[in-house]
Scaffold this active site. Sequence first.
Site, PDB file in Angstrom:
ATOM      1  N   THR A  24      47.042  40.293  35.526  1.00 41.72           N
ATOM      2  CA  THR A  24      45.750  40.981  35.573  1.00 41.72           C
ATOM      3  C   THR A  24      45.749  42.180  36.516  1.00 41.72           C
ATOM      4  OG1 THR A  24      44.866  39.619  37.365  1.00 41.72           O
ATOM      5  CG2 THR A  24      44.564  38.796  35.120  1.00 41.72           C
ATOM      6  N   ASP A  25      44.717  42.992  36.340  1.00 41.95           N
ATOM      7  CA  ASP A  25      44.478  44.093  37.267  1.00 41.95           C
ATOM      8  C   ASP A  25      43.612  43.577  38.411  1.00 41.95           C
ATOM      9  OD1 ASP A  25      41.851  43.943  36.304  1.00 41.95           O
ATOM     10  OD2 ASP A  25      42.024  45.756  35.090  1.00 41.95           O
ATOM     11  N   ALA A  26      43.159  44.460  39.267  1.00 41.65           N
ATOM     12  CA  ALA A  26      42.382  44.055  40.443  1.00 41.65           C
ATOM     13  C   ALA A  26      41.058  43.386  40.084  1.00 41.65           C
ATOM     14  CB  ALA A  26      42.121  45.267  41.338  1.00 41.65           C
ATOM     15  N   GLY A  27      40.576  43.620  38.864  1.00 36.70           N
ATOM     16  CA  GLY A  27      39.316  43.016  38.434  1.00 36.70           C
ATOM     17  C   GLY A  27      39.483  41.691  37.717  1.00 36.70           C
ATOM     18  N   VAL A  29      41.170  41.264  34.916  1.00 34.78           N
ATOM     19  CA  VAL A  29      41.274  41.506  33.475  1.00 34.78           C
ATOM     20  C   VAL A  29      42.752  41.711  33.135  1.00 34.78           C
ATOM     21  CG1 VAL A  29      40.666  43.108  31.610  1.00 34.78           C
ATOM     22  CG2 VAL A  29      38.966  42.503  33.341  1.00 34.78           C
TER      23      VAL A  29
END
Length: 146
Positions: A24-27, A29
């Site tokens: 995932t990315d920082a969010g 997602v």
Amino acid sequence: MGGGGQEIHSDPFSFPVRVYWEDTDAGGVVYHAQYLAFMERARSEWMRGLGLGQDLLRSRDDLVFVVRAMTTDFRAPARLDDQLQVSVRLLECRGASLVLVQRVERDGALLVEASVRIAALRASSFRPCPIPPALAASLALLVETA
């Protein structure tokens, strides 16, 4: 299969994938490139389930399958800790290539769909080659209609 007399069955194939932080990315997602990794794992497990592991094809037939082209439609995001199902369906088996459709779903909802063209190459030279006739005949039995 491919000289060994093994039968290939055309049951639908689906591979489970859990989404981890690293996907995932920082969010939280799933990063778009991770879907390609998920689909690669599913294709490898599909082939292995058919008795056609990559090591076997390379050592027995001097053959590797590689992605030549891919069209990907991202429809909805997957998120941290989601349980996904990645499916593989064979749509075409040609002389030196395959066309697959892969779907990534969460609880039956389509998140990503891809059309994947796979090329057959000689493992020793990485040059295009025909799929061995016995293997092509067995794979042709798995071709589904869209």
